[in-house]
Design a protein around this motif. Structure first.
Motif, PDB file in Angstrom:
ATOM      1  N   TRP A 206       0.838  -1.194   0.000  1.00  8.67           N
ATOM      2  CA  TRP A 206       0.000   0.000   0.000  1.00  8.67           C
ATOM      3  C   TRP A 206       0.876   1.248   0.000  1.00  8.67           C
ATOM      4  O   TRP A 206       2.069   1.204   0.291  1.00  8.67           O
TER       5      TRP A 206
ATOM      6  N   ASN B 256       0.839   5.782  -1.506  1.00  9.29           N
ATOM      7  CA  ASN B 256       0.219   6.791  -2.368  1.00  9.29           C
ATOM      8  C   ASN B 256       0.155   6.344  -3.823  1.00  9.29           C
ATOM      9  O   ASN B 256      -0.831   6.596  -4.523  1.00  9.29           O
TER      10      ASN B 256
ATOM     11  N   ASN C  53      -2.439   3.671  -4.281  1.00 14.80           N
ATOM     12  CA  ASN C  53      -3.752   4.307  -4.182  1.00 14.80           C
ATOM     13  C   ASN C  53      -4.132   4.951  -5.515  1.00 14.80           C
ATOM     14  O   ASN C  53      -5.272   4.831  -5.980  1.00 14.80           O
TER      15      ASN C  53
ATOM     16  N   GLY D 261      -5.068   2.269  -7.953  1.00 12.75           N
ATOM     17  CA  GLY D 261      -6.408   1.769  -7.643  1.00 12.75           C
ATOM     18  C   GLY D 261      -7.509   2.635  -8.216  1.00 12.75           C
ATOM     19  O   GLY D 261      -8.534   2.131  -8.696  1.00 12.75           O
ATOM     20  N   HIS D 262      -7.309   3.946  -8.185  1.00 11.17           N
ATOM     21  CA  HIS D 262      -8.317   4.862  -8.722  1.00 11.17           C
ATOM     22  C   HIS D 262      -8.341   4.856 -10.257  1.00 11.17           C
ATOM     23  O   HIS D 262      -9.326   5.310 -10.850  1.00 11.17           O
TER      24      HIS D 262
ATOM     25  N   ASP E 260      -4.347   4.609  10.471  1.00 13.53           N
ATOM     26  CA  ASP E 260      -5.159   3.967   9.439  1.00 13.53           C
ATOM     27  C   ASP E 260      -6.566   3.668   9.921  1.00 13.53           C
ATOM     28  O   ASP E 260      -7.513   3.679   9.132  1.00 13.53           O
TER      29      ASP E 260
ATOM     30  N   PHE F 221      -7.188   4.521   4.856  1.00 13.51           N
ATOM     31  CA  PHE F 221      -6.433   4.643   3.611  1.00 13.51           C
ATOM     32  C   PHE F 221      -5.985   3.282   3.084  1.00 13.51           C
ATOM     33  O   PHE F 221      -6.195   2.944   1.918  1.00 13.51           O
ATOM     34  N   VAL F 222      -5.358   2.489   3.943  1.00 16.79           N
ATOM     35  CA  VAL F 222      -4.790   1.217   3.486  1.00 16.79           C
ATOM     36  C   VAL F 222      -5.884   0.230   3.120  1.00 16.79           C
ATOM     37  O   VAL F 222      -5.875  -0.368   2.034  1.00 16.79           O
TER      38      VAL F 222
ATOM     39  N   ASP G 241      -8.945   0.779   2.271  1.00 18.64           N
ATOM     40  CA  ASP G 241      -9.640   1.220   1.062  1.00 18.64           C
ATOM     41  C   ASP G 241      -8.859   0.854  -0.194  1.00 18.64           C
ATOM     42  O   ASP G 241      -9.441   0.451  -1.209  1.00 18.64           O
ATOM     43  N   THR G 242      -7.527   1.010  -0.144  1.00 14.83           N
ATOM     44  CA  THR G 242      -6.706   0.686  -1.319  1.00 14.83           C
ATOM     45  C   THR G 242      -6.802  -0.786  -1.675  1.00 14.83           C
ATOM     46  O   THR G 242      -7.040  -1.145  -2.834  1.00 14.83           O
TER      47      THR G 242
ATOM     48  N   ARG H 131     -10.296  -1.726  -2.901  1.00 16.30           N
ATOM     49  CA  ARG H 131     -10.608  -1.154  -4.223  1.00 16.30           C
ATOM     50  C   ARG H 131     -10.070  -2.066  -5.323  1.00 16.30           C
ATOM     51  O   ARG H 131     -10.746  -2.306  -6.333  1.00 16.30           O
TER      52      ARG H 131
ATOM     53  N   HIS I 138       3.435   7.492   2.073  1.00 19.22           N
ATOM     54  CA  HIS I 138       2.453   7.434   3.162  1.00 19.22           C
ATOM     55  C   HIS I 138       3.079   6.961   4.467  1.00 19.22           C
ATOM     56  O   HIS I 138       2.714   7.434   5.550  1.00 19.22           O
TER      57      HIS I 138
END
Length: 337
Positions: free
Chosen positions: A132, A134, A137, A140-141, A164, A169-170, A172-173, A176, A236
């Motif tokens: 995980w 930035n 992330n 992932g988006h 976290d 954050f983690v 969710d990544t 996702r 991160h």
């Protein structure tokens, strides 16, 4: 004789039943020739957006669509060739970016390239180790929905911390990625860094933790970036409070220049006797180095030194990187002889 004007297509009319190839060509024409978005194509043809994305992928994979880029200078290709010449073990993809563009745009384009590459790398039944941060992330988006049967993502390094729990954050990544590919997800609910190496050793004997470690060890593909405190947007692990001032001072004193999945290494890619690694939850770099397939995704000049060190340590098989960072890495190699 003048041609009669083309009548507009009636909206929201479903095409007649057709083979996948015929549908893929129709979708490709609307996307590449007429410039419609995937949402617009879905609405016009009465298809779901994921179905449109799958048809576009099919058109590319099957050769119905060929994408040719005419680069008069060939900068990206030249950099790829130079990287391979210096690091023969490496399969590099260099992503072109406009001169003078901001690093935020570099990351956006690199993330999109990585998302597209995953559509080719992921196969049914695979277990994939995912770190995980930035960069992950951002990837992932950028993912395009694409179900892969039997796929499982396993988190490579722990994230159980107050930071976290508050941000998510983690988690969710990781989730996702799993949702995008209709895959399973195995989280790793242990601290990112333990306070005491003995606590980590005891935790690593727990059956539930051993299950995750075994999944990590069986992973057929590892996906990660390199971390650096010098990045324009600090990684991160550095910015979210996982490390205190004493930790950072120790890393600097011991010569650490970067990390992969919160395991640190020096400028030559070595990690022996770096004290923080005894408390880190990430996989040993021997596992990263020995992986049959691994994808490292990097963007930003602040990560050039960390990437150069990771390459010196043969800590990846594949690399997707923006051209500015690739050039900076090669210059570091030239300066070092």
């Amino acid at each position: 004789m003048a041609r009669p004007p083309l009548s507009p297509r009636p909206p929201n009319v479903r095409p007649p039943a057709a083979s996948q190839d015929v549908q893929a060509v129709l979708v490709a024409r609307l996307y590449y020739v007429q410039g419609l978005t995937t949402d617009a194509i879905a609405g016009e043809l009465g298809l779901s957006r994921p179905k449109v994305s799958r048809l576009l992928s099919h058109a590319r994979r099957s050769g119905l669509v060929e994408i040719r880029i005419h680069d008069p200078e060939g900068q990206a290709q030249t950099l790829e060739a130079r990287l391979h010449a210096r690091y023969p073990f490496l399969h590099a993809q260099v992503v072109g970016v406009p001169q003078g563009s901001p690093e935020t745009l570099w990351l956006e384009r690199v993330a999109a390239a990585a998302a597209a590459a995953l559509g080719e790398l992921l196969r049914p039944g695979m277990t994939v180790g995912l770190a995980w941060g930035n960069t992950m992330n951002a990837v992932g988006h950028a993912l395009i929905p694409h179900p892969v049967p039997g796929l499982t993502f396993v988190q490579l390094n722990g994230s159980a911390s107050a930071a976290d729990f508050m941000s998510g954050f983690v988690t969710d990544t990781i989730l996702r990625f799993a949702r995008n590919f209709s895959a399973g997800a195995q989280l790793f609910p242990v601290p990112t860094f333990f306070d005491d190496p003995a606590t980590k050793r005891a935790m690593w004997r727990e059956r539930s933790v051993r299950h995750v470690l075994e999944l990590q060890g069986r992973a057929e593909l590892l996906i990660y970036s390199v971390g650096s405190v010098d990045a324009s947007t600090p990684s991160h692990v550095y910015s979210a409070g996982y490390l205190d001032a004493g930790d950072l001072a120790a890393l600097e004193q011991e010569g650490a220049v970067g990390d992969i999945a919160t395991v640190f290494y020096r400028a030559d890619g070595s990690d022996a006797d770096l004290s923080l690694n005894a408390r880190a939850s990430g996989p040993p770099l021997t596992m990263i180095r020995g992986a049959n397939e691994s994808l490292c995704v990097v963007s930003g000049l602040g990560k050039a030194a960390a990437l150069h060190a990771a390459l010196a340590g043969t800590l990846m098989r594949r690399l997707i990187v923006d051209e500015m960072t690739a050039r900076a890495v090669l210059e570091l190699g030239d300066a070092g002889g």
